[in-house]
Write an enzyme that holds these catalytic residues in place. Structure first.
Site, mmCIF file in Angstrom:
data_model
loop_
_atom_site.group_PDB
_atom_site.id
_atom_site.type_symbol
_atom_site.label_atom_id
_atom_site.label_comp_id
_atom_site.label_asym_id
_atom_site.label_seq_id
_atom_site.Cartn_x
_atom_site.Cartn_y
_atom_site.Cartn_z
ATOM 1 C CE LYS A 237 -3.663 6.032 -0.318
ATOM 2 N NZ LYS A 237 -4.791 6.752 -0.929
ATOM 3 C CE1 TYR B 183 -3.495 2.721 1.342
ATOM 4 C CE2 TYR B 183 -1.876 3.186 3.036
ATOM 5 C CZ TYR B 183 -3.037 3.515 2.373
ATOM 6 O OH TYR B 183 -3.728 4.646 2.753
HETATM 7 N N1 LIG Z 1 -9.246 4.296 6.310
HETATM 8 C C1 LIG Z 1 -8.044 4.699 6.667
HETATM 9 O O1 LIG Z 1 -7.578 4.383 7.775
HETATM 10 C C2 LIG Z 1 -7.237 5.566 5.758
HETATM 11 C C3 LIG Z 1 -7.595 5.795 4.450
HETATM 12 N N2 LIG Z 1 -6.816 6.614 3.655
HETATM 13 C C4 LIG Z 1 -7.194 6.894 2.287
HETATM 14 O O2 LIG Z 1 -8.276 7.813 2.322
HETATM 15 C C5 LIG Z 1 -9.184 7.554 1.264
HETATM 16 C C6 LIG Z 1 -10.558 7.260 1.823
HETATM 17 O O3 LIG Z 1 -10.479 6.145 2.659
HETATM 18 P P1 LIG Z 1 -11.765 5.528 3.391
HETATM 19 O O4 LIG Z 1 -12.598 6.614 3.940
HETATM 20 O O5 LIG Z 1 -11.229 4.462 4.276
HETATM 21 O O6 LIG Z 1 -12.511 4.877 2.159
HETATM 22 P P2 LIG Z 1 -13.450 3.586 2.070
HETATM 23 O O7 LIG Z 1 -12.597 2.395 1.776
HETATM 24 O O8 LIG Z 1 -14.350 3.520 3.239
HETATM 25 O O9 LIG Z 1 -14.269 3.962 0.761
HETATM 26 C C7 LIG Z 1 -13.598 3.906 -0.468
HETATM 27 C C8 LIG Z 1 -14.378 4.633 -1.534
HETATM 28 O O10 LIG Z 1 -13.678 4.525 -2.766
HETATM 29 C C9 LIG Z 1 -14.478 3.827 -3.717
HETATM 30 N N3 LIG Z 1 -13.618 2.962 -4.485
HETATM 31 C C10 LIG Z 1 -12.830 1.949 -4.040
HETATM 32 N N4 LIG Z 1 -12.222 1.349 -5.061
HETATM 33 C C11 LIG Z 1 -12.637 1.992 -6.191
HETATM 34 C C12 LIG Z 1 -12.377 1.824 -7.569
HETATM 35 N N5 LIG Z 1 -11.562 0.859 -8.018
HETATM 36 N N6 LIG Z 1 -12.976 2.644 -8.451
HETATM 37 C C13 LIG Z 1 -13.810 3.610 -8.015
HETATM 38 N N7 LIG Z 1 -14.084 3.828 -6.738
HETATM 39 C C14 LIG Z 1 -13.511 3.017 -5.827
HETATM 40 C C15 LIG Z 1 -15.511 3.073 -2.891
HETATM 41 O O11 LIG Z 1 -16.733 2.890 -3.584
HETATM 42 P P3 LIG Z 1 -17.090 1.611 -4.521
HETATM 43 O O12 LIG Z 1 -16.825 0.402 -3.712
HETATM 44 O O13 LIG Z 1 -18.524 1.839 -4.848
HETATM 45 O O14 LIG Z 1 -16.225 1.733 -5.720
HETATM 46 C C16 LIG Z 1 -15.748 4.053 -1.749
HETATM 47 O O15 LIG Z 1 -16.619 5.080 -2.148
HETATM 48 C C17 LIG Z 1 -8.550 6.403 0.471
HETATM 49 O O16 LIG Z 1 -7.772 6.937 -0.557
HETATM 50 C C18 LIG Z 1 -7.675 5.712 1.488
HETATM 51 O O17 LIG Z 1 -6.596 5.020 0.883
HETATM 52 C C19 LIG Z 1 -5.716 7.229 4.134
HETATM 53 C C20 LIG Z 1 -5.336 7.041 5.429
HETATM 54 C C21 LIG Z 1 -6.056 6.180 6.332
HETATM 55 C C1 LIG Z 2 5.953 8.762 20.662
HETATM 56 C C2 LIG Z 2 4.991 8.701 19.558
HETATM 57 C C3 LIG Z 2 4.603 7.301 19.280
HETATM 58 C C4 LIG Z 2 4.077 7.207 17.920
HETATM 59 C C5 LIG Z 2 3.790 5.795 17.611
HETATM 60 C C6 LIG Z 2 3.662 5.559 16.161
HETATM 61 C C7 LIG Z 2 2.285 5.419 15.703
HETATM 62 C C8 LIG Z 2 2.247 4.787 14.372
HETATM 63 C C9 LIG Z 2 1.057 5.184 13.649
HETATM 64 C C10 LIG Z 2 0.856 4.475 12.376
HETATM 65 C C11 LIG Z 2 -0.516 4.741 11.925
HETATM 66 C C12 LIG Z 2 -0.839 4.154 10.629
HETATM 67 C C13 LIG Z 2 -2.046 4.802 10.053
HETATM 68 C C14 LIG Z 2 -2.444 4.099 8.815
HETATM 69 C C15 LIG Z 2 -3.396 4.875 7.971
HETATM 70 C C16 LIG Z 2 -3.621 4.209 6.664
HETATM 71 O O1 LIG Z 2 -3.273 4.746 5.652
HETATM 72 C C17 LIG Z 2 -4.159 2.827 6.659
HETATM 73 N N1 LIG Z 2 -5.244 2.676 7.548
HETATM 74 C C18 LIG Z 2 -4.486 2.394 5.273
HETATM 75 O O2 LIG Z 2 -5.725 2.855 4.843
#
Ligand SMILES: NC(=O)C1=CN([C@@H]2O[C@H](COP(=O)(O)OP(=O)(O)OC[C@H]3O[C@@H](n4cnc5c(N)ncnc54)[C@H](OP(=O)(O)O)[C@@H]3O)[C@@H](O)[C@H]2O)C=CC1
Ligand SMILES: CCCCCCCCCCCCCCCC(=O)[C@@H](N)CO
Length: 324
Positions: free
Chosen positions: A179, A175
């Site tokens: 990004k 992953y």
């Molecule tokens: N959740 C997390 O902890 C984190 C997420 N992110 C990023 O933030 C963004 C949002 O995450 P999150 O809120 O978890 O999203 P979700 O996984 O909950 O939702 C994903 C959305 O993207 C759509 N999607 C997925 N694959 C496709 C595809 N191939 N084509 C078109 N649409 C697609 C889905 O709809 P459908 O299935 O209808 O296509 C849905 O609307 C993402 O880019 C994710 O990588 C970043 C950091 C942390």
């Molecule tokens: C002294 C300070 C201590 C800090 C400890 C370190 C904490 C690590 C945090 C890692 C978090 C990962 C988030 C992932 C978000 C994401 O992109 C995925 N969920 C994929 O969607």
């Protein structure tokens, strides 16, 4: 926006296209931007969920009688999808391209790198997370920057990365690179876009930490135990909160948008040659980051080294065949 701070991304009366808008953070962003008066085009694959999301967005609109909301079904991992989506969006929008494009669609398949599923997952994560955004940026920039175009108010192109593009941790091999790749593209575009003075475009990258979305539940199905343990120190936030903080950052005019303190530390620690949000604050906070990482890396790596002692060495690699 505060009393003295300018809103750098007003959305009232503007048309915003959001990919990944049917669930999670993208859906929250669509709702919140509609509440600020934007026309919204939601993009994702699943039509049922898009219809539900569009109804929620319509219900949130600031002036429901004049705001226009629609959705387009598309798989962002398909080569060439963006040109088709934009053609439909422009036709719906009376011939005008959207003013703001926010690529949120993404997924995460956390696995240890020696897992046999890791490489197919890496390709798929790259197709959705990187190429899904790369294709859309290519298509919309060809519209915005078309020869002869001229406009005063900047357009906005927003990518959605992750704090894992600022600091990579064990278990996200399939992953994190997808990004990180977005960062490389965004820095390239920021420099390139200076060549188009008549068609200003602002590029942004949002760096969320853990979001309590449907996507998080899906990724947790494959997440290695060691990764779950390291993540325990990150405070998960709701899609609504992350969307609201992202929009606040965009309105401040930030290039790299952080949505948590952890994200801010990681952002200023990873700037390299990227543009700063504030040279003063980013530089001064950046001085402390090596000290913070000194202790953080000891703390996290201690957990990683303790893992095999408690749970055994990861057994994903098939034992080499014994030759007779
Ligand atoms: N959740 C997390 O902890 C984190 C997420 N992110 C990023 O933030 C963004 C949002 O995450 P999150 O809120 O978890 O999203 P979700 O996984 O909950 O939702 C994903 C959305 O993207 C759509 N999607 C997925 N694959 C496709 C595809 N191939 N084509 C078109 N649409 C697609 C889905 O709809 P459908 O299935 O209808 O296509 C849905 O609307 C993402 O880019 C994710 O990588 C970043 C950091 C942390
Ligand atoms: C002294 C300070 C201590 C800090 C400890 C370190 C904490 C690590 C945090 C890692 C978090 C990962 C988030 C992932 C978000 C994401 O992109 C995925 N969920 C994929 O969607």
């Amino acid at each position: 926006m505060g009393l003295f701070s300018k809103n750098h991304m007003p959305v009232e009366g503007k048309t915003v296209l959001i990919t990944g808008a049917s669930e999670g953070m993208g859906r929250s962003a669509a709702v919140q931007l509609a509440a600020k008066g934007a026309h919204i085009i939601l993009v994702s694959r699943n039509v049922g969920r898009l219809e539900e999301a569009a109804a929620e967005v319509r219900a949130a609109a600031k002036s429901p009688s004049s705001q226009r909301i629609t959705y387009i079904s598309a798989d962002v991992s398909e080569p060439g999808y963006a040109a088709r989506v934009l053609a439909e969006a422009i036709a719906w929008n009376g011939g005008a391209a959207p003013d703001i494009v926010w690529c949120v669609a993404g997924l995460s398949t956390p696995l240890l790198w020696t897992d046999e599923r890791a490489l197919p997952a890496a390709r798929h994560n790259m197709s959705v997370n990187y190429f899904g955004s790369a294709e859309m940026s290519h298509a919309i920039l060809r519209e915005w920057l078309a020869p002869g175009n001229k406009y005063a108010e900047p357009k906005h192109l927003v990518f959605t990365a992750s704090i894992l593009a600022l600091w990579a941790i064990v278990g996200y091999g399939p992953y994190s690179p997808s990004k990180w790749a977005l960062r490389g593209l965004a820095d390239t575009l920021v420099m390139e876009l200076q060549m188009y003075p008549d068609t200003p475009v602002r590029v942004h990258v949002v760096y969320p930490a853990t979001i309590t979305s449907p996507g998080l539940a899906r990724e947790n199905e494959t997440k290695p135990g060691v990764t779950l343990e390291i993540e325990e120190d990150d405070v998960p936030e709701s899609p609504d909160t992350v969307a609201a903080r992202s929009i606040a950052g965009l309105e401040r005019g930030d290039y790299f948008v952080d949505v948590s303190f952890l994200g801010r530390i990681m952002r200023v620690g990873a700037l390299g040659g990227s543009p700063r949000n504030s040279w003063l604050f980013d530089t001064v906070l950046g001085w402390f980051v090596p000290i913070i990482y000194f202790f953080t890396l000891i703390y996290v790596n201690t957990k990683v080294r303790a893992w095999p002692k408690k749970h055994g060495v990861p057994g994903a690699v098939a034992a080499p065949a014994v030759k007779p």
